[in-house]
Scaffold this active site. Sequence first.
Site, PDB file in Angstrom:
ATOM      1  NE  ARG A  70      -0.317   0.361   4.965  1.00 57.09           N
ATOM      2  CZ  ARG A  70       0.683   1.105   5.422  1.00 57.09           C
ATOM      3  NH1 ARG A  70       1.141   2.119   4.721  1.00 57.09           N
ATOM      4  NH2 ARG A  70       1.263   0.842   6.586  1.00 57.09           N
ATOM      5  N   GLY A  71       0.244   2.392  -0.209  1.00 58.97           N
ATOM      6  CA  GLY A  71       0.954   3.646  -0.065  1.00 58.97           C
ATOM      7  C   GLY A  71       1.210   3.946   1.414  1.00 58.97           C
ATOM      8  CB  ALA A 137      -3.976   5.051   9.784  1.00 54.60           C
ATOM      9  N   GLY A 150      -7.150  -0.137   2.791  1.00 59.19           N
ATOM     10  CA  GLY A 150      -8.266   0.699   3.210  1.00 59.19           C
ATOM     11  C   GLY A 150      -7.929   1.550   4.412  1.00 59.19           C
ATOM     12  CG  LEU A 151     -10.899   3.150   7.183  1.00 57.78           C
ATOM     13  CD1 LEU A 151     -11.507   4.431   7.741  1.00 57.78           C
ATOM     14  CD2 LEU A 151     -11.778   2.620   6.065  1.00 57.78           C
ATOM     15  CB  ALA A 152      -6.669   1.039  10.699  1.00 54.38           C
ATOM     16  CB  CYS A 168       1.364   8.067   8.981  1.00 56.40           C
ATOM     17  SG  CYS A 168      -0.068   7.030   9.374  1.00 56.40           S
TER      18      CYS A 168
END
Length: 202
Positions: A70-71, A137, A150-152, A168
Amino acid sequence: MSRAPVVRCLGRVEYEPTWRAMQDFTAARTPDTPDEIWLLEHPPVFTLGQAGKREHVLADLGIPIVPIDRGGQVTYHGPGQAVVYLLLDLRRRGYGVKELVSRIEQAVIDLLADMGVMAQRREGAPGVYVGEAKIAALGLRIRNGCSYHGLALNVDMDLAPYSAINPCGYAGMAVTQTRNLGIAGGAEKVGEALVEKLVAAL
């Protein structure tokens, strides 16, 4: 008009097999494959995005570090965090990754607003913040016009492992979670409410 995504609640699952399953799902997609949203939790793990630098891991806590596709930089996943993976065909939906990031962030902001907490974006630093502290994030991979990862959202977890990284890539970045903001409910309950917001936002 895109159909609503298929939502799968996977419970607590190991990171690496889940990541490989996302890759496999994306590689096998056809133009007719329904989009999916996966809601889950992971055992403790640090993930290092494609731009990730090992020096952002400041201490060895015995938690595995997994370099992934992922990015973004380094982040932490652990029990009590609602993780949502978005397996979407963006070409079919008619928007790109910037629009997707904006819609994901807005879903989190709307969810927290419903719970009485004001949250916001931060320029140049994807994710969602409450004051100076990061609460969600975000990291994505786009392959052949389709997204995964995706997201957390931090819900009710041990935040101590964050002290072993620059979250990050930002030294000293504060993190928070919904429990600390007076929001009731564990990762499953809050995660289900988040998925509803995401389905509406996408």
